[in-house]
Design an enzyme around this catalytic site. Structure first.
Site, PDB file in Angstrom:
ATOM      1  N   SER A 166       7.014  -3.808 -36.993  1.00 44.53           N
ATOM      2  CA  SER A 166       5.883  -4.631 -37.424  1.00 44.53           C
ATOM      3  C   SER A 166       4.927  -3.821 -38.290  1.00 44.53           C
ATOM      4  CB  SER A 166       5.127  -5.196 -36.218  1.00 44.53           C
ATOM      5  OG  SER A 166       5.931  -6.117 -35.529  1.00 44.53           O
ATOM      6  N   ALA A 185       4.730   1.291 -24.806  1.00 43.63           N
ATOM      7  CA  ALA A 185       3.398   0.933 -25.307  1.00 43.63           C
ATOM      8  C   ALA A 185       3.183   1.751 -26.571  1.00 43.63           C
ATOM      9  CB  ALA A 185       2.327   1.247 -24.274  1.00 43.63           C
ATOM     10  N   MET A 186       3.974   1.397 -27.601  1.00 38.53           N
ATOM     11  CA  MET A 186       3.892   2.145 -28.852  1.00 38.53           C
ATOM     12  C   MET A 186       2.528   1.913 -29.521  1.00 38.53           C
ATOM     13  SD  MET A 186       6.924   3.241 -28.578  1.00 38.53           S
ATOM     14  CE  MET A 186       7.050   4.210 -30.046  1.00 38.53           C
ATOM     15  N   CYS A 245       1.829  -9.432 -29.930  1.00 42.30           N
ATOM     16  CA  CYS A 245       1.348  -8.130 -29.488  1.00 42.30           C
ATOM     17  C   CYS A 245      -0.058  -8.273 -28.909  1.00 42.30           C
ATOM     18  CB  CYS A 245       1.372  -7.103 -30.609  1.00 42.30           C
ATOM     19  SG  CYS A 245       1.495  -5.472 -29.895  1.00 42.30           S
ATOM     20  N   GLY A 281      15.027  -4.930 -22.438  1.00 43.75           N
ATOM     21  CA  GLY A 281      16.362  -4.604 -21.928  1.00 43.75           C
ATOM     22  C   GLY A 281      16.846  -5.622 -20.897  1.00 43.75           C
ATOM     23  N   GLY A 295      17.004  -8.412 -23.992  1.00 45.05           N
ATOM     24  CA  GLY A 295      18.020  -7.993 -23.035  1.00 45.05           C
ATOM     25  C   GLY A 295      19.459  -8.230 -23.449  1.00 45.05           C
ATOM     26  N   GLY A 345      17.743  -5.209 -29.358  1.00 46.81           N
ATOM     27  CA  GLY A 345      16.878  -4.041 -29.470  1.00 46.81           C
ATOM     28  C   GLY A 345      17.272  -2.909 -28.549  1.00 46.81           C
TER      29      GLY A 345
HETATM   30  C1  FMN Z   1      10.226   0.964 -28.640  1.00 48.75           C
HETATM   31  C2  FMN Z   1      10.006  -0.490 -28.964  1.00 48.75           C
HETATM   32  C3  FMN Z   1       9.234  -0.820 -30.082  1.00 48.75           C
HETATM   33  C4  FMN Z   1       9.026  -2.170 -30.409  1.00 48.75           C
HETATM   34  N1  FMN Z   1       8.297  -2.478 -31.522  1.00 48.75           N
HETATM   35  C5  FMN Z   1       8.130  -3.799 -31.877  1.00 48.75           C
HETATM   36  C6  FMN Z   1       7.447  -4.160 -33.081  1.00 48.75           C
HETATM   37  O1  FMN Z   1       7.009  -3.321 -33.854  1.00 48.75           O
HETATM   38  N2  FMN Z   1       7.308  -5.480 -33.336  1.00 48.75           N
HETATM   39  C7  FMN Z   1       7.818  -6.481 -32.522  1.00 48.75           C
HETATM   40  O2  FMN Z   1       7.681  -7.673 -32.838  1.00 48.75           O
HETATM   41  N3  FMN Z   1       8.487  -6.166 -31.392  1.00 48.75           N
HETATM   42  C8  FMN Z   1       8.658  -4.861 -31.059  1.00 48.75           C
HETATM   43  N4  FMN Z   1       9.365  -4.541 -29.929  1.00 48.75           N
HETATM   44  C9  FMN Z   1       9.958  -5.635 -29.112  1.00 48.75           C
HETATM   45  C10 FMN Z   1      11.417  -5.877 -29.511  1.00 48.75           C
HETATM   46  O3  FMN Z   1      11.515  -6.252 -30.869  1.00 48.75           O
HETATM   47  C11 FMN Z   1      12.063  -6.975 -28.642  1.00 48.75           C
HETATM   48  O4  FMN Z   1      11.356  -8.179 -28.802  1.00 48.75           O
HETATM   49  C12 FMN Z   1      12.064  -6.601 -27.160  1.00 48.75           C
HETATM   50  O5  FMN Z   1      12.330  -5.216 -26.983  1.00 48.75           O
HETATM   51  C13 FMN Z   1      13.097  -7.412 -26.356  1.00 48.75           C
HETATM   52  O6  FMN Z   1      14.405  -7.230 -26.864  1.00 48.75           O
HETATM   53  P1  FMN Z   1      15.445  -6.140 -26.252  1.00 48.75           P
HETATM   54  O7  FMN Z   1      15.479  -6.362 -24.770  1.00 48.75           O
HETATM   55  O8  FMN Z   1      16.745  -6.439 -26.929  1.00 48.75           O
HETATM   56  O9  FMN Z   1      14.908  -4.789 -26.592  1.00 48.75           O
HETATM   57  C14 FMN Z   1       9.594  -3.197 -29.594  1.00 48.75           C
HETATM   58  C15 FMN Z   1      10.364  -2.849 -28.467  1.00 48.75           C
HETATM   59  C16 FMN Z   1      10.582  -1.519 -28.147  1.00 48.75           C
HETATM   60  C17 FMN Z   1      11.441  -1.195 -26.941  1.00 48.75           C
END
Ligand code: FMN
Length: 285
Positions: free
Chosen positions: A29, A53-54, A111, A198, A225, A246
């Protein structure tokens, strides 16, 4: 697609994700100006997932214009994810990223800690509609609105995004959560709370997709996930027409996109499906 932010954002990494079987790539983002993000630690592994919590660290949309052009020159379809701290900022960033040549925009409406003027944007249907409409005024590109699962009724928020002119809904972002270090007797993340991602959130994300599909008449992109081809099929059967992956790329490596594609294909052969669209939403019928 990859889910926004998980693997950072350099064009070379995004190109590798595309080459590994993603149909398009999503940037981290991007905001109106460079942002450092939260202090460390910003990530911790927890049961069946990760907690982060980036704080949306990013170089700013203007800086990323060249990176988007570079990706486009390499033939990679680019979805630019973005956020702002006000309606005006959302609209301005959308304009900048459209000029950069992105193929579509993903409006990060989920966010919790960036939108000062907008408060908890993710949970406020009026503001989601307002921001989406302002963004659509600034761009001809398709706009996907990415929602948070941590709301009382995701159907209302999805509907508001659709009223604002969203072309698709991405469901969902992370689930707000905490991890505690028992020896330090303190929360592990410096920010205290973080976003859970996840396998731990898959059933929640699936329920969100299910609900959003019932609420809107625009495509729904499933996220949360997804690790295996079976997970992907579940989301498609719930009604998703595209997917984002992700955390699985951190746990299973970049080959996860091809593995998921291959397993969807073999599931289709085994079950007599010729096209994905024959499977979309079947579980809801
Ligand atoms: C390290 C990290 C950074 C993320 N940064 C963003 C971001 O910049 N913008 C956003 O919309 N979602 C962000 N997410 C959320 C992911 O895009 C996604 O919606 C979320 O992790 C669920 O999918 P997953 O279980 O496949 O990871 C981030 C997630 C993680 C783990």
């Amino acid at each position: 697609m990859n889910a926004a932010g998980v693997l950072g954002m350099s064009p070379s990494i995004l190109k590798r994700i595309y080459d590994s079987g993603a149909g398009a790539v999503v940037t981290k983002s991007l905001g109106p100006k460079p942002r450092k993000g939260h202090p460390n630690p910003t990530f911790v592994r927890v049961e069946a997932g990760g907690l982060n919590a980036m704080g949306l660290p990013n170089p700013g949309a203007e800086y990323f214009v060249d990176e988007i052009k570079e990706l486009k020159n390499m033939g990679v379809p680019v979805i630019a994810s973005f956020f702002g701290g006000s309606v005006q900022e959302f609209a301005e960033v959308a304009y900048t990223l459209s000029r950069a040549g992105a193929d579509a925009l993903e409006l990060n409406a989920s966010c919790p800690n960036v939108a000062e003027e907008l408060g908890m944007l993710a949970a406020d249907a009026n503001n989601v509609e307002k921001v989406t409409a302002a963004v659509k005024d600034q761009t001809k590109l398709p706009v996907f609105v990415k929602l948070s699962p941590s709301v009382t009724n995701i159907k209302i928020i999805a509907k508001a995004a659709e009223w604002g002119g969203a072309d698709a809904i991405t469901a969902v972002n992370t689930v707000k959560a905490i991890a505690i270090d028992v020896n330090m007797r303190r929360p592990i993340l410096a920010n205290v709370t973080g976003g859970l991602s996840g396998p731990a959130i898959k059933p929640i994300a699936l329920r969100c997709v299910w609900d959003v599909v019932q609420a809107v008449n625009i495509p729904v992109i499933g996220c949360g996930g997804i690790t295996t081809g079976e997970d992907a099929v579940e989301f498609i059967l719930a009604g998703a027409t595209a997917l984002e992956v992700g955390t699985a790329v951190m746990t299973h490596g970049i080959g996860v996109y091809k593995d998921i594609n291959d397993r969807i294909a073999s599931y289709m052969t085994e079950n007599g499906f010729k096209e994905i669209k024959e499977m979309v939403g079947l579980a809801q019928e």
